[in-house]
Write an enzyme that holds these catalytic residues in place. Structure first.
Site, short mmCIF file in Angstrom:
data_model
loop_
_atom_site.label_atom_id
_atom_site.label_comp_id
_atom_site.label_asym_id
_atom_site.label_seq_id
_atom_site.Cartn_x
_atom_site.Cartn_y
_atom_site.Cartn_z
N THR A 5 1.25 -0.43 -4.30
CA THR A 5 2.31 0.29 -3.55
C THR A 5 3.59 -0.53 -3.50
OG1 THR A 5 0.59 1.28 -2.19
CG2 THR A 5 2.82 1.35 -1.30
N HIS A 43 5.42 -0.14 -6.68
CA HIS A 43 6.20 1.11 -6.72
C HIS A 43 7.52 0.93 -5.98
CE1 HIS A 43 3.26 3.77 -8.58
NE2 HIS A 43 2.32 3.25 -7.82
#
Ligand code: NAD
Ligand code: ZN
Length: 341
Positions: free
Chosen positions: A40, A43
């Protein structure tokens, strides 16, 4: 204090100075010792479409952490100063039907630290006392910093009974590798893990007693035959988010097989539903960790012989965070841990 934040709407994260957060009556202040870099966070670093629409600018990122409590809100009586801890990064509401039924992990109003609220890539983190998970003395800060992804692995792996079962894990990223180790610990017979990345398959074999399969070169059916399985896998743990991996898993399952899906496909992806129907397969989507049953189980398993320590392949002091992110982005590492002390 130092924090890592998305201060500009472009690729990267930047170190900045911000005031130490003030805590409310039901919060604690945690001095961060170690943090893990998650997919995450990559990202968010890359500032892809999901990140642009989800993460506010100037947010302090990070959600995988271990540290110690340095301040207690006035209503907090069950925790103490100096307590080493990790914690659940999903901040739940208390009003939904699910929360009121005690199914906190299914609360639709969940907000994530490091994604929606200021996170743990910081010298100090404010966290509701409810979310704190104390760390026993025999669990190190390094392991404490990866309990969040280990929890994803444990939640997924323990979705179905594994004792004596043949288990297929697709995707040997850090979470797939830890899920395979959990399946082995939980008494599965054969644990096969697939990937197309040879470094990660080698790491999987180093972390746990599993059969690594490079599906770019090897035929999974030959492995099934070699291991003496009559039909295929009883339980599937999808940990890649890759459509070809899910297709392959569905083909490789027994009639009545059970699949838990943690991997997140990049967008809509076609699925051969009739194959799932005719094979009478059960599918379960998995999000986050069960609050707090997954935490309880993973800590007791760690105390009872589950060893995932070698999934941490790199450690960097926080001032070298750029190298940490580059290492993670290169795609062949396991977990990368940053040291804030
Ligand atoms: P990762 O991206 O590091 O690992 C995914 C692995 O899948 C990679 O090693 C990749 O090479 C492999 N892969 C690609 N194609 C494949 C194929 N055809 N067959 C087998 N493997 C293939 O991810 P991670 O950090 O280990 O996380 C695993 C997945 O779980 C990711 O999709 C992530 O987004 C998702 N995730 C979901 C939750 C949740 O709450 N549902 C939480 C954390 C992570
Ligand atoms: Zn994470």
């Amino acid at each position: 204090m130092k924090t890592l934040a998305k201060t500009k709407p472009e690729e990267g994260l930047w170190m900045r100075q911000t005031p130490v957060p003030e805590i409310g009556p039901d919060d604690v202040l945690i001095k961060i010792n170690k943090t893990g870099i998650c997919g995450t966070d990559i990202h968010i670093w890359n500032w892809d479409e999901w990140a642009r629409k989800t993460v506010p600018l100037n947010l302090t990122t990070g959600h995988e952490f271990a540290g110690e409590i340095v301040e207690l809100g006035k209503n907090v009586t069950e925790l103490s100063l100096g307590q080493r801890c990790s914690g659940e990064g999903h901040l739940i509401g208390k009003q939904s039907r699910q929360s009121r039924a005690g199914k906190f992990h299914l609360d639709p109003d969940t907000r994530g630290i490091g994604v929606n609220e200021d996170g743990a890539f910081a010298q100090y983190l404010r966290l509701p006392a409810f979310n704190v998970v104390p760390l026993p003395d025999d669990i190190s800060d390094d392991i404490g910093a990866i309990l969040d992804p280990l929890g994803n692995a444990v939640h997924t792996a323990l979705s179905f009974n594994l004792l004596g079962e043949d288990v297929l894990v697709t995707g040997a990223g850090p979470i797939g590798i830890m899920a395979a180790a959990v399946a082995r610990h939980a008494g599965a017979r054969h644990v096969v893990i697939t990937d197309v990345n040879v470094d990660r398959l080698a790491l999987a074999a180093q972390v746990a007693d599993v059969v690594p399969v490079n599906v770019a070169e090897e035929d999974l059916n030959e492995i099934i035959a070699r291991l003496g399985m009559r039909q295929g896998f009883d339980v599937g743990l999808e940990m890649s988010g890759n459509q070809a991996a899910l297709d392959q898993m569905i083909e490789a399952m027994v009639m009545g097989g059970r699949i838990a899906l943690l991997g997140i496909p990049p967008g809509k992806s076609p699925v051969d539903w009739s194959r799932i129907v005719f094979k009478a397969i059960t599918l379960k989507g998995v999000y986050g960790r069960e609050i707090f049953e997954t935490w309880y189980k993973m800590i007791t398993m760690l105390q009872n012989g589950l060893d995932v320590s070698s999934v941490i392949t790199h450690r960097f002091p926080i001032d070298e965070y750029r190298t940490g992110f580059e290492t993670m982005k290169a795609g062949s590492s396991g977990k990368v841990v940053l040291d804030w002390t």
